[in-house]
Design a protein around this motif. Structure first.
Motif, mmCIF file in Angstrom:
data_model
loop_
_atom_site.group_PDB
_atom_site.id
_atom_site.type_symbol
_atom_site.label_atom_id
_atom_site.label_comp_id
_atom_site.label_asym_id
_atom_site.label_seq_id
_atom_site.Cartn_x
_atom_site.Cartn_y
_atom_site.Cartn_z
ATOM 1 N N PRO A 70 0.844 -1.204 0.000
ATOM 2 C CA PRO A 70 0.000 0.000 0.000
ATOM 3 C C PRO A 70 0.878 1.253 0.000
ATOM 4 O O PRO A 70 2.038 1.205 0.411
ATOM 5 N N TYR A 71 0.316 2.347 -0.459
ATOM 6 C CA TYR A 71 1.025 3.621 -0.362
ATOM 7 C C TYR A 71 0.084 4.660 0.224
ATOM 8 O O TYR A 71 -0.943 5.000 -0.371
ATOM 9 N N VAL A 72 0.424 5.136 1.417
ATOM 10 C CA VAL A 72 -0.380 6.140 2.110
ATOM 11 C C VAL A 72 0.361 7.471 2.043
ATOM 12 O O VAL A 72 1.344 7.672 2.757
ATOM 13 N N PRO A 73 -0.046 8.391 1.170
ATOM 14 C CA PRO A 73 0.610 9.700 1.123
ATOM 15 C C PRO A 73 0.251 10.528 2.346
ATOM 16 O O PRO A 73 -0.804 10.338 2.956
ATOM 17 N N GLY A 99 1.202 10.115 -12.150
ATOM 18 C CA GLY A 99 0.954 8.688 -12.282
ATOM 19 C C GLY A 99 1.169 7.923 -10.992
ATOM 20 O O GLY A 99 1.272 6.697 -10.994
ATOM 21 N N VAL A 100 1.232 8.647 -9.874
ATOM 22 C CA VAL A 100 1.459 8.015 -8.573
ATOM 23 C C VAL A 100 0.133 7.479 -8.044
ATOM 24 O O VAL A 100 -0.834 8.224 -7.911
ATOM 25 N N LEU A 101 0.111 6.189 -7.737
ATOM 26 C CA LEU A 101 -1.079 5.566 -7.175
ATOM 27 C C LEU A 101 -0.960 5.496 -5.654
ATOM 28 O O LEU A 101 0.116 5.225 -5.126
ATOM 29 N N GLY A 102 -2.061 5.745 -4.964
ATOM 30 C CA GLY A 102 -2.027 5.684 -3.509
ATOM 31 C C GLY A 102 -3.386 5.957 -2.906
ATOM 32 O O GLY A 102 -4.394 6.090 -3.610
ATOM 33 N N GLU A 103 -3.398 6.051 -1.598
ATOM 34 C CA GLU A 103 -4.637 6.294 -0.855
ATOM 35 C C GLU A 103 -4.949 7.794 -0.879
ATOM 36 O O GLU A 103 -5.027 8.451 0.161
ATOM 37 N N TRP A 104 -5.185 8.313 -2.092
ATOM 38 C CA TRP A 104 -5.393 9.752 -2.236
ATOM 39 C C TRP A 104 -6.681 10.229 -1.568
ATOM 40 O O TRP A 104 -6.784 11.394 -1.181
ATOM 41 N N ASP A 105 -7.652 9.357 -1.468
ATOM 42 C CA ASP A 105 -8.900 9.733 -0.795
ATOM 43 C C ASP A 105 -8.801 9.578 0.723
ATOM 44 O O ASP A 105 -9.721 9.958 1.448
ATOM 45 N N ARG A 106 -7.677 9.030 1.174
ATOM 46 C CA ARG A 106 -7.511 8.808 2.613
ATOM 47 C C ARG A 106 -6.034 8.978 2.997
ATOM 48 O O ARG A 106 -5.398 8.080 3.517
#
Length: 960
Positions: free
Chosen positions: A91-94, A143-150
């Motif tokens: 997972p990736y959490v920004p 193009g960075v995928l991650g928990e953008w909504d959280r």
């Protein structure tokens, strides 16, 4: 009449476009990913796998992203995606760092400085949220995928409460204390600064040599072993580059083991370090003679008058001699003046000699202005007071010399203005305090943590180690409004913490968890303290913002995002400045809270510079913004530049470099397009040829891809992205473009659609593309997904649903096979040079106009005899003949007009390659020149092989 054979040729066909047109098409793909919730789909596919946690170091929520942000986020995305392909749940959490000075300054600029604290907080939250939305949009565009909504936000109430709980735990363990100490102080910030917030710039100051007059000449004489002094007046001399500290002088420091001399000069007696006498007298323009010399220790009982003693009675005090090992002889006089409020060593020395906090003079206020009670200089800003102080010293007869002095000096990283050490009452985390459990000190645990961490690059280890070894106690408190409070209740008279502070912090954390840090501002102490509230007041300090981000391993990994994170993280990845920043503060807090680092690995990247190695800046006009690159060239070009650049050092970027990256991208894209074009009509479920049944050249190509994949996987594991880009580019250009794809064109185009030879080549190409699209996916995220969508066969929506391709096999890896291909490729390389020379001399057009003869020892020729009829396809000539000779000698007497000769060195043996222009007629279908062209009456313009491929069973291909 010429027949049309176009319909019998299998030309490549694909809807995969030659031009990427990335700036226009990438936003569409992003919209598709968002609609499909691609990140959530990937996480669902990866669930149940081993976890890999890359913990995001939070960028500050202020301003548009710059190239440094893009480098950092792209590197993280490459790591996360490579770990997904390696079979991890990654997972990736920004995150965002939201409190602190820069945002508070923005609020002051917009609304003024007199806002109530609660108004500052509400406006700061709104401002931070707006900045996060802007930055988030650009990060997604990369193009960075991650928990953008959280994402995690340090200003989220749950995280603010988590910080307070971390503070309570450190207090329980005994690491925190309150005390007066010199700290880095910025007048513009009006607050203490963390070590990471200090940078060094050149500054020109007034350097002065100042005399402190003898207070007791008889005592001086006795110290130097004299009955009496030859002159009644004298001074001990100091050198300093900070005249502004002189008014607060309270002591003099000597080294106990250095020799000090009493010198008779025309300006009276002077005390100087013996080794500095000659240089100092030269500087002062004085003649002098040493009367006596003694070790510093002998001067321990002496006291000297303040150098402003003679001009104002407010300075009628004495400065005693103290000793300090930090005194040096490389510059100055060997005597250091000590103002304990404005120097770390000064403070330590004075405290060690019994000075109380209450006795320390601290006339410089938080805004840099001298307090009104300071004689002569009250109300002056200290930098402007410098020359006035020098004038007063001259008037007092204390100034021996002054000159301009350029040196590296501390500056605030935000305001770029000079800062000072200033003694203030602050809260500290002690580096060398023994915790309550009697265990190791924070410094000891942190240094053990450095040893336990794996560093990329390796030099980061020594850098972080040296910073931990030398750092002072950590100043945790700040004097700001927009920050997590140090939510202590302090006794109004004693200054002591409430005895129930740890449990009170938990009660406060519960309130903050519901209402944010504003809950502390609105809290009535009586709610928690009852009638005892009248004896206590709220502490108004906030926590250092490095504590905010430095405790995310506590309140994010195990707090707000514990469902998708874990402690310790596998990797922290940031710029090299974070050895003194986030890497550092995270290590210290985890060492106190958990006794170990919060990370297993640290990866450090450099900063962006222009082609000349200069830092990018607006003033130089050499900056390149990531938004501009994405709008003109596409995010994948920016991603490819980041991946291809050695991040261990400064990362150069210019328009010329971007052009080279674009050329690199085109080569990779064209290789993928050629493979896709030749997979037209191929259904892997129906047409896949087992590797062991494939033609020999196809097996070789699959083996090359297999070895390449092992290299790529190993490089991803050690985060060596430039090697991957270089190897993939070479693979596309050399093994594929210049060799395999060039050779197989004939077989793919001219043999029957369903022939074994064609399906064998297609099977190899399919396998290679299945592997290659995965190699590319972490770096060229948009392009890899585009390739994936155009590939034949049933497949998931995203290449990131997959892991490394397991359909490759190395059937050509034995020593004998490697020798076979090495010999063959060496001869082909020689043949290519011969043919190219003939083309330069205009003796030859296309290689198919030539025929080759290979002269070599019988053993070598024997190995190639079995496939002699097919060697022409490997060399892409119309004919190849083999000639065995017991002794191979240089060939002479050949027709220079039609042939050239060159030699190939094969394991110490020589093979001669002769190329000549063939006289055979040209087949209009395959373009080979063959003697059997026209041998079939119904096809007078094509060769016998093509006749078989058009009307018959098709040629039987075994090797190439």
């Amino acid at each position: 009449m010429t027949q049309d054979y176009k319909s019998t040729i299998n030309l490549p066909q694909t809807t995969f476009p030659m031009r990427g047109d990335l700036p226009k098409r990438e936003p569409g793909w992003l919209a598709e990913w968002e609609k499909a919730d691609r990140y959530a789909q990937i996480q669902a596919k990866a669930k149940g796998r081993p976890m890999f946690v890359l913990h995001d170091g939070p960028p500050y929520a202020n301003g548009a992203i710059h190239l440094g942000h893009a480098i950092n986020k792209i590197l993280k995305d490459v790591v996360v995606k490579s770990k997904l392909l390696a079979g991890f749940h990654a997972p990736y959490v920004p995150g965002w760092d939201c409190h602190g000075m820069p945002i508070e300054i923005q609020i002051e600029k917009q609304f003024g400085k007199e806002l109530p604290t609660l108004d500052v907080m509400s406006k700061a939250r709104a401002y931070a949220n707006a900045q996060i939305d802007k930055q988030k949009s650009d990060f997604k565009r990369l193009g960075v995928l991650g928990e953008w909504d959280r994402p995690y936000l340090t200003m989220a109430p749950q995280n603010e409460a988590g910080e307070i709980r971390a503070l309570a735990e450190l207090l329980r363990k005994g690491y925190i204390y309150r005390g007066l100490k010199p700290v880095n102080w910025c007048f513009d910030c009006g607050s203490a600064l963390a070590e990471a917030e200090v940078e060094y710039e050149d500054k020109v100051d007034i350097a002065i040599d100042v005399g402190f007059a003898f207070d007791d000449p008889a005592a001086v004489a006795k110290a130097f072993g004299l009955e009496k002094l030859p002159k009644p007046n004298g001074q001990i001399v100091i050198w300093t580059t900070t005249p502004w500290t002189i008014p607060a002088n309270q002591a003099l420091n000597l080294h106990p083991e250095f020799s000090y001399s009493l010198v008779d000069t025309t300006k009276g007696l002077l005390i100087l370090a013996t080794e500095r006498v000659e240089e100092c007298l030269k500087t002062y323009g004085l003649d002098g003679q040493i009367i006596a010399s003694v070790p510093g220790q002998a001067l321990s009982d002496l006291k000297f008058r303040h150098p402003l003693y003679a001009v104002d009675p407010g300075y009628a005090r004495l400065s005693p001699v103290y000793f300090g090992d930090y005194v040096t002889l490389d510059t100055g006089t060997g005597v250091v003046h000590s103002s304990p409020a404005y120097g770390v060593e000064d403070f330590q020395s004075c405290k060690a000699h019994g000075m109380k906090d209450a006795d320390i003079l601290n006339p410089v206020m938080g805004n840099g202005v001298y307090a009104s009670w300071l004689p002569l200089f009250g109300g002056m800003f200290l930098w402007k007071a410098n020359p006035k102080i020098v004038e007063a010293l001259d008037q007092a007869g204390s100034l021996l010399h002054q000159h301009k002095y350029a040196h590296s000096y501390m500056h605030c990283w935000r305001h770029k203005t000079p800062i000072i050490y200033r003694a203030t009452s602050q809260w500290f985390a002690g580096m060398d305090i023994t915790p309550k459990d009697g265990g190791k000190t924070l410094r000891e645990v942190a240094l053990e943590g450095v040893e336990a961490t794996q560093f990329f690059p390796a030099w980061g280890k020594q850098r972080l180690h040296s910073m931990i070894v030398d750092r002072p106690d950590w100043t945790l408190s700040r004097q700001r409004q927009w920050g997590v409070p140090m939510a202590f209740f302090v006794h109004r008279e004693s200054g002591e913490l409430h005895p129930r502070t740890p449990e009170l912090l938990e009660e406060i954390a519960k309130r903050v968890e519901q209402g944010g840090i504003e809950a502390w501002q609105t809290l009535d102490p009586a709610e928690l303290l009852g009638t005892d509230a009248e004896n206590y007041e709220k502490n108004r300090d906030t926590l250092d913002v490095w504590f905010d981000s430095g405790t995310t391993h506590w309140h994010v990994l195990r707090g707000s995002h514990a469902d998708v994170q874990a402690f310790p993280a596998d990797l922290y990845l940031e710029g090299s400045d974070q050895h003194r920043g986030w890497f550092h503060s995270s290590l210290l807090t985890a060492s106190m809270l958990d006794g170990k680092p919060p990370y297993k690995q640290l990866l450090t990247h450099g900063f962006s510079v222009d082609a000349q190695g200069r830092k990018m800046s607006k003033s130089l006009g050499n900056g390149i913004e990531p938004q501009d690159i994405m709008n003109r060239m596409g995010a994948d070009i920016l991603r490819l530049w980041v991946a291809s650049t050695d991040y261990r050092y400064e990362m150069s970027l210019s328009e010329e470099i971007l052009k080279r990256v674009s050329d690199m991208y085109r080569r990779i894209r064209n290789t993928a397009r050629f493979l896709l074009g030749n997979l037209d009509g191929f259904d892997p479920a129906k047409h896949m040829v087992p590797v062991e049944q494939s033609l020999l050249l196809d097996q070789w190509a699959i083996s090359q891809a297999h070895e390449m994949q092992q290299t790529v996987i190993a490089a991803y594991e050690r985060y060596d992205f430039p090697e991957i880009v270089q190897r993939v580019q070479n693979f596309c250009t050399t093994e594929m473009g210049a060799l395999y794809l060039d050779i197989t064109k004939d077989r793919l185009y001219t043999t029957p659609t369903d022939s074994h030879g064609r399906r064998s080549a297609q099977s190899a190409m399919y396998r290679i593309l299945e592997a290659m699209v995965r190699w590319l996916a972490p770096m060229l995220s948009f392009t890899a997904e585009e390739i994936w969508q155009h590939m034949p066969g049933e497949r998931g929506e995203s290449v990131l649903f997959e892991t490394w391709y397991d359909g490759l096999a190395n059937t050509q890896g034995s020593p004998a096979q490697r020798r076979y291909w090495s010999e063959l490729l060496a001869i082909r390389d020689t043949a290519s040079r011969v043919l190219e020379e003939m083309r330069k001399n205009e003796k030859l057009g296309a290689a198919l106009e030539a025929e080759l003869t290979i002269h070599a020892e019988p053993e070598l020729i024997q190995r190639f005899t079995a496939m002699a009829d097919e060697l022409r396809f490997f060399f892409i000539t119309s004919d190849v003949k083999l000639h065995a000779a017991t002794k191979v000698e240089p060939l002479v007497g050949l027709d220079g007009e039609s042939a050239l000769v060159n030699a190939a060195d094969i394991e110490g043996k020589t093979a001669w390659v002769r190329a000549a222009v063939t006289l055979a007629p040209k087949c209009i279908r395959c373009w080979h020149r063959r003697d059997d062209v026209g041998s079939h009456p119904d096809h007078p313009e094509i060769c016998g092989r093509c006749v078989s491929n058009v009307e018959g069973p098709g040629e039987d291909r075994r090797w190439f």
